[in-house]
Design an enzyme around this catalytic site. Sequence first.
Site, PDB file in Angstrom:
ATOM      1  N   ASP A 200      52.241  57.383 -23.042  1.00 18.09           N
ATOM      2  CA  ASP A 200      52.278  58.826 -23.330  1.00 18.09           C
ATOM      3  C   ASP A 200      50.814  59.484 -22.521  1.00 18.09           C
ATOM      4  OD1 ASP A 200      49.957  58.192 -24.671  1.00 18.09           O
ATOM      5  OD2 ASP A 200      51.221  58.342 -26.702  1.00 18.09           O
ATOM      6  N   ASP A 203      47.441  58.019 -23.770  1.00 11.39           N
ATOM      7  CA  ASP A 203      47.077  56.776 -23.333  1.00 11.39           C
ATOM      8  C   ASP A 203      46.745  56.961 -21.871  1.00 11.39           C
ATOM      9  OD1 ASP A 203      47.420  55.506 -25.528  1.00 11.39           O
ATOM     10  OD2 ASP A 203      49.493  54.834 -24.829  1.00 11.39           O
ATOM     11  N   GLU A 204      47.230  57.891 -21.023  1.00  3.03           N
ATOM     12  CA  GLU A 204      46.923  58.026 -19.593  1.00  3.03           C
ATOM     13  C   GLU A 204      45.536  58.543 -19.503  1.00  3.03           C
ATOM     14  OE1 GLU A 204      48.648  60.347 -15.822  1.00  3.03           O
ATOM     15  OE2 GLU A 204      49.906  60.112 -17.254  1.00  3.03           O
ATOM     16  N   GLY A 205      45.361  59.678 -20.306  1.00  6.32           N
ATOM     17  CA  GLY A 205      43.762  60.319 -20.591  1.00  6.32           C
ATOM     18  C   GLY A 205      42.767  59.333 -20.928  1.00  6.32           C
ATOM     19  N   GLY A 208      41.931  57.023 -18.060  1.00  9.79           N
ATOM     20  CA  GLY A 208      41.035  57.904 -17.037  1.00  9.79           C
ATOM     21  C   GLY A 208      39.657  58.050 -17.638  1.00  9.79           C
TER      22      GLY A 208
END
Length: 674
Positions: A200, A203-205, A208
């Site tokens: 989601d 998680d991607e954030g 990063g």
Amino acid sequence: MIFARKPNLQKQPRHYPTWICSMPNGTSSGRRRAAGIFTTILAIFTLIFVWEISRPGPDKYVTVIDSGSTGTRVYVYKWGMRGRSMPSLLALEPTMKEVLAHRKAAGFQRGAYRRIETEPGLDRAAGDLSAVRASLQPLLEWAKKTVPAQRHSSSPVFLFGTAGLRKLPEDDRLKLLNDINQVLESSPFSFRPEYVKVIDGADEGVYGWVGLNYIEGRLKASLGAAPSPLRHPVADAEKAAPYEQETVGALDLGGSSLEVTFIPSRWPRKRKVPVSVLRTPYSLYTHSFKGYGMNDAFDKAVTILLEAMLADRQQQQDTAAAAAAGRTAVPSGVPTLEHPCLQEGYSERFRRKDPAWHMQGSAPTKPTSEPLPSESIEEVLLVGRPRWSECRDLAEKVVDAGALCRRPPCALGAEAPPMHGRFLAMSGFFVVYDFFGLPLTATLAELEDAGRRYCGRPWQELSRDLADIKNIETYCFRAPYVSILLSDGLGLQQSQLSVVKGGFSWTLGAALTEGDTLAGLGSVEDDSLTQALSGAPGWMARSGARLTLAAALLLAWVAAICALLQQSGNPFCRGCCLGPLGDPMAAGAAAAKRQPLKGQPAEPPEMVSPWLLRGPGPELCIPVAPQPSRPLAPPPSQRSHSLHSEMSGMRAERGRRRRDRSSDCLAQLTDWSE
């Protein structure tokens, strides 16, 4: 001559080892040679030991495939362990020759990144195994050439789907993931089904944020603990230290969404996201602002213009059919739409991604009441009518910084804590800066100036000069959009912002986190030396074996140095020796043998008794500094001839006794070292 003090048997333990011997000031060449050989062997063994404990473990490799909305990319990282400290991850980028050859074979245009990728996204290949294989095979082939062949079977390969796969219906998504598993299982890399998943936006954030703070050197590792998943229980958040002063925030602009992640200074703990990175807990704020990616933002701008055009037509021609239907008149065919952020001379058809969705705040939602008139229009003809002020106004409407929020403070219509501290902008932000040739330190005002100049250039000139770059028509809109998004939408000051150079991706954080959690690359493994010395598992065996070796080497070096000092006649170590566990009476016997000759006054002691290292094995005598002695007797030249002869005989007798004792001491030293 060296005297051993007679031990006080009443004060010493029953089995206190007190055997003492001494070596002569001069030794034979054979003994010097033996001592030199022993010292050389000891030095070689010490160097081997130091090399063994200092050398890093074998390098490992992690392959991460990013399945995004516009394409699929592959990243390979070299993972090097340095004990319990932070692992070393090095991104292995393709050479420019490889990139150009791949783009030429695939018919791609030039991009801002030097990477191997395939287009379109995997979401277009749902239900088609051959299409999935065709998309992934070039990526796997490059990874096979990059990772050494002997490391293929031990190197994990991950695939993480982002916005493109998140939009798929559940059935199509499951079919696509099953096809991906089949392709990756046939690769030579280490693979398990859990290595493929759709993540989601949060998680991607987080990935990063982890990657940025890793390259900034601001993460903490606790590799001695057991690995834990990225999202750990909320109760563990109590253990998270407040690192907001040490870490930086992450801004990741993609094609469909914007991810914002940082450690807030003031935010209710129950609304923080507890995460574990290399066994260290953190409490983060992370949010994925859907629809604020560069591609979706341009599509939203087209929707706003289309709605405004249809509203104007409603006022100008209120036909009977439209009045009866209670709807705005929709033009037949492909409507023509003038766009203030497109260059003069531009005229191209534009297919809207999903006309049934329109943007409200930070999330795409279907309208619950009457649908918008533009929903039935799937394609429009965009005509360039460049007007900078109107273009900037359009970007402000897309950002919608004043969107209503249920519970302030807010950002882009969603609840968010105040954004304090330093933030690093990556991905799409770098793409925009790179396109305009701006340095990464350029201000937002300089970015808008570059966009204004670009918008004023004729389309014919741009299409000729920049034919090998993708989406060149959108950068007139992207310049004011990025500036307004950062300043008005997120409320950041220029001093808080820095743009990360190209080549960085959230996949670095994914490799670091999942490489440790799922693949166990961060585990401390036994080395060959430890396995040879002890059968105990884990770090206890390694630590115990190395400590034992270190202690043995230390004792051996002390003995070797002591022996060398004795050979050189150094008075500091004249009483140094090695010997077995002795009897308390041995010291008395040794002292008795050292009594002065009859008629000769006792020689003052040159050194106090050394202290002993006690242990279950041989005892090592380490001397202390020489003590002040009484003045020596007058030199022989001032005595009578008879007294001189008598003293010469006594010295010869004492030398013979010392040589006998030193021979026994050296023999026992050799036996102990063997």
